[in-house]
Every structure is written in structure tokens, then in C-alpha cells.
Design a protein around this motif. Structure first.
Motif, mmCIF file in Angstrom:
data_model
loop_
_atom_site.group_PDB
_atom_site.id
_atom_site.type_symbol
_atom_site.label_atom_id
_atom_site.label_comp_id
_atom_site.label_asym_id
_atom_site.label_seq_id
_atom_site.Cartn_x
_atom_site.Cartn_y
_atom_site.Cartn_z
ATOM 1 N N GLY A 37 12.593 -1.649 2.832
ATOM 2 C CA GLY A 37 13.425 -2.461 3.192
ATOM 3 C C GLY A 37 14.146 -2.836 1.819
ATOM 4 O O GLY A 37 13.622 -2.475 0.653
ATOM 5 N N ALA A 38 14.769 -4.006 1.798
ATOM 6 C CA ALA A 38 15.503 -4.530 0.597
ATOM 7 C C ALA A 38 14.845 -5.031 -0.484
ATOM 8 O O ALA A 38 15.028 -4.710 -1.632
ATOM 9 N N ALA A 39 13.575 -5.482 0.116
ATOM 10 C CA ALA A 39 12.577 -6.007 -0.805
ATOM 11 C C ALA A 39 12.294 -5.020 -1.796
ATOM 12 O O ALA A 39 11.796 -5.339 -2.950
ATOM 13 N N ALA A 40 11.923 -3.687 -1.061
ATOM 14 C CA ALA A 40 11.351 -2.690 -2.181
ATOM 15 C C ALA A 40 12.059 -2.768 -3.594
ATOM 16 O O ALA A 40 11.497 -1.948 -4.443
ATOM 17 N N GLU A 41 13.343 -2.915 -3.432
ATOM 18 C CA GLU A 41 14.233 -2.742 -4.807
ATOM 19 C C GLU A 41 14.314 -3.814 -5.620
ATOM 20 O O GLU A 41 14.640 -3.843 -6.731
ATOM 21 N N GLN A 42 13.666 -4.888 -5.233
ATOM 22 C CA GLN A 42 13.668 -6.200 -6.169
ATOM 23 C C GLN A 42 12.329 -6.535 -6.861
ATOM 24 O O GLN A 42 11.230 -6.036 -6.493
ATOM 25 N N ALA A 43 12.567 -6.956 -8.184
ATOM 26 C CA ALA A 43 11.378 -7.232 -9.050
ATOM 27 C C ALA A 43 11.182 -8.849 -8.507
ATOM 28 O O ALA A 43 12.173 -9.346 -8.395
ATOM 29 N N VAL A 44 9.831 -9.063 -8.514
ATOM 30 C CA VAL A 44 9.495 -10.265 -8.477
ATOM 31 C C VAL A 44 8.448 -10.964 -9.366
ATOM 32 O O VAL A 44 7.864 -10.064 -10.065
ATOM 33 N N ARG A 45 8.263 -12.116 -9.629
ATOM 34 C CA ARG A 45 7.468 -12.574 -10.483
ATOM 35 C C ARG A 45 5.842 -12.610 -10.239
ATOM 36 O O ARG A 45 4.983 -12.745 -10.947
ATOM 37 N N SER A 46 5.567 -12.765 -8.955
ATOM 38 C CA SER A 46 4.074 -12.958 -8.617
ATOM 39 C C SER A 46 3.894 -11.921 -7.648
ATOM 40 O O SER A 46 4.609 -11.704 -6.630
ATOM 41 N N LEU A 47 2.697 -11.655 -7.210
ATOM 42 C CA LEU A 47 2.204 -10.563 -6.246
ATOM 43 C C LEU A 47 2.147 -11.440 -5.047
ATOM 44 O O LEU A 47 2.470 -10.791 -3.834
ATOM 45 N N LYS A 48 1.973 -12.913 -5.127
ATOM 46 C CA LYS A 48 2.077 -13.442 -3.502
ATOM 47 C C LYS A 48 3.510 -13.575 -3.037
ATOM 48 O O LYS A 48 3.742 -13.103 -1.843
ATOM 49 N N ARG A 49 4.500 -13.367 -4.007
ATOM 50 C CA ARG A 49 5.647 -13.237 -3.395
ATOM 51 C C ARG A 49 6.230 -11.924 -3.186
ATOM 52 O O ARG A 49 6.809 -11.806 -2.117
ATOM 53 N N ALA A 50 5.726 -11.099 -3.689
ATOM 54 C CA ALA A 50 5.847 -9.364 -3.368
ATOM 55 C C ALA A 50 5.450 -9.202 -1.900
ATOM 56 O O ALA A 50 6.303 -8.669 -1.205
ATOM 57 N N VAL A 51 4.016 -9.863 -1.620
ATOM 58 C CA VAL A 51 3.453 -9.564 -0.489
ATOM 59 C C VAL A 51 4.274 -10.134 0.861
ATOM 60 O O VAL A 51 4.479 -9.753 1.890
ATOM 61 N N ALA A 52 4.752 -11.448 0.505
ATOM 62 C CA ALA A 52 5.373 -12.376 1.345
ATOM 63 C C ALA A 52 6.737 -11.430 1.592
ATOM 64 O O ALA A 52 7.409 -11.721 2.960
ATOM 65 N N LEU A 53 7.642 -10.665 0.778
ATOM 66 C CA LEU A 53 8.687 -9.970 1.176
ATOM 67 C C LEU A 53 8.509 -8.524 1.925
ATOM 68 O O LEU A 53 9.598 -8.225 2.402
ATOM 69 N N TYR A 54 7.388 -7.862 1.757
ATOM 70 C CA TYR A 54 7.305 -6.578 2.048
ATOM 71 C C TYR A 54 7.082 -6.645 3.525
ATOM 72 O O TYR A 54 6.439 -7.177 4.274
ATOM 73 N N GLN A 55 7.802 -5.361 4.026
ATOM 74 C CA GLN A 55 7.512 -5.042 5.532
ATOM 75 C C GLN A 55 7.114 -3.492 5.747
ATOM 76 O O GLN A 55 6.897 -2.882 4.781
ATOM 77 N N PRO A 56 6.462 -3.267 6.911
ATOM 78 C CA PRO A 56 6.189 -1.961 7.107
ATOM 79 C C PRO A 56 7.232 -0.743 6.631
ATOM 80 O O PRO A 56 8.342 -1.092 6.651
ATOM 81 N N GLY A 57 6.541 0.160 5.797
ATOM 82 C CA GLY A 57 7.202 1.285 5.221
ATOM 83 C C GLY A 57 7.501 0.849 3.871
ATOM 84 O O GLY A 57 8.098 1.902 3.126
ATOM 85 N N ASP A 58 7.378 -0.249 3.242
ATOM 86 C CA ASP A 58 7.896 -0.299 1.864
ATOM 87 C C ASP A 58 6.837 -0.164 0.959
ATOM 88 O O ASP A 58 5.417 -0.051 1.414
ATOM 89 N N THR A 59 6.924 0.045 -0.268
ATOM 90 C CA THR A 59 6.094 0.525 -1.356
ATOM 91 C C THR A 59 6.118 -0.614 -2.631
ATOM 92 O O THR A 59 7.422 -0.993 -2.941
ATOM 93 N N LEU A 60 5.014 -1.306 -2.814
ATOM 94 C CA LEU A 60 4.884 -2.160 -3.951
ATOM 95 C C LEU A 60 4.620 -1.585 -4.987
ATOM 96 O O LEU A 60 3.429 -0.986 -5.070
ATOM 97 N N ARG A 61 5.399 -1.392 -6.044
ATOM 98 C CA ARG A 61 4.878 -0.659 -7.342
ATOM 99 C C ARG A 61 4.518 -1.903 -8.445
ATOM 100 O O ARG A 61 5.349 -2.597 -8.838
#
Length: 187
Positions: free
Chosen positions: A1-25
Motif C-alpha cells: 500500500g501507500a504506507a510502504a513507501e513512506q518513512a516514519v519516525r517510530s515503529l509504533k507509527r509504522a505498524v499503525a500504517l501497514y496493511q496486508p501485503g506491505d513490507t516494513l523495512r
């Protein structure tokens, strides 16, 4: 999803954005992430898992305790008011000095020089004679677990290190399925 291309400052925020199929790097900058990666019941699907690509990054539950954060209780006994023990009924928090766990005692009155005690009120550490709080670089395990799943499914975790957490590096509870862990380290 769109969240996959966005840099975020915290892991908590990243988890809140991610949807099935996304990759958190995670960016492996050489500095530890001093937070947990808490998925809870969030997860992917069998055809679209969530991927956590750690890239060798380190999640650490260890937080530095600066000299000014210690209260001198006399006779070399220092105290740091930290309510973490109340949150950790099944955990064993500890102090670290120079990369090694500081020996622990059950009660503050038993603490000898360069030993510690965690109780419901906080952390106790007794200095060696002639030393001050500034002579020590102490850190405490201020987080319970590194990666936390409580019912989350279809998550793949690769190349991730979790260290110095009071309970577990990788903590999985509840009805989880489709989990894959590759090249992980818990220490």
C-alpha cells in the motif's frame, strides 16, 4: 500500500500504517531502535502477509540511565524511580554496565557494591567506595519485549535482532498462524 513507501519516525507509527501485503523495512543505521515492534492482533492474510525486513537492525529494550537520574540514598546506594517492575509481573528487568548484566539481589538492603535490585518502587544500585554516579554508565531494561504478537497472523520477520528486553526478544501469544521467522536473533 501507500504506507510502504513512506518513512516514519517510530515503529509504533509504522505498524499503525501497514496493511496486508506491505513490507516494513527498518533502516540499519548502526543505532538501536529503543522501542518495541508491537503488532498485537494486526497481521496479514495467507495471500498477503506483512513482511518485516529488519536488514540486521537491532531493537533494544535497554535505555541509558544518566547520572542525574539517580537519587543518592546514602552509603553509596543510588535509587532510580522507575515503575517498570509493576508492569513486568512475568519479567526479570536488569541493569547493564559495560555490556554486562549487573548482579542482582532480592532486596535493597542486600545490595553490595556494584550490585542492583529492582523492586516495585524502582531500581537500586550500590556504588563501589569512592565512586560517584557519574563514574558509571548504566542502562536498564525498560521495555518488556521486542517484537510482540498477541493474535497477529501471517507475518514474516527477517534479519532482525532483539536484545536486552526484560521478558522476551520475540513474544508470541494467542491464536497466531502463518508466522515465519528467518535469521532472527534474541539476546
Amino acid at each position: 500500500g501507500a504506507a510502504a513507501e513512506q518513512a516514519v519516525r517510530s515503529l509504533k507509527r509504522a505498524v499503525a500504517l501497514y496493511q496486508p501485503g506491505d513490507t516494513l523495512r527498518l533502516a540499519n543505521t548502526g543505532e538501536a531502535y529503543r522501542e518495541s515492534l508491537h503488532f498485537g492482533a494486526r497481521g496479514g492474510t495467507p495471500s498477503a502477509p506483512i513482511i518485516v525486513e529488519g536488514q540486521g537492525a537491532v531493537l533494544s529494550g535497554l535505555h541509558p540511565i544518566p547520572a542525574e537520574a539517580w537519587e543518592d540514598r546514602g552509603e553509596g546506594l543510588l535509587f532510580h524511580a522507575n515503575g517498570m517492575r509493576r508492569q513486568m509481573t512475568a519479567s526479570r528487568p536488569f541493569l547493564v554496565r559495560d555490556g554486562a548484566m549487573v548482579p542482582q539481589r532480592r532486596t535493597p538492603t542486600e545490595v553490595r557494591p556494584e550490585e542492583s535490585c529492582w523492586d516495585k518502587d524502582g531500581i537500586y544500585f550500590r556504588m563501589a567506595p569512592g565512586k560517584t554516579a557519574a563514574d558509571y554508565e548504566l542502562g536498564g531494561t525498560m521495555l518488556v519485549s521486542g517484537l510482540i504478537l498477541t493474535g497477529g497472523s501471517y507475518i514474516e520477520v527477517r534479519d532482525l535482532v532483539c536484545e536486552n528486553f526484560a521478558n522476551d526478544g520475540f513474544n508470541v501469544h494467542g491464536s497466531c498462524q502463518g508466522l515465519v521467522f528467518r535469521n532472527i536473533v534474541g539476546r
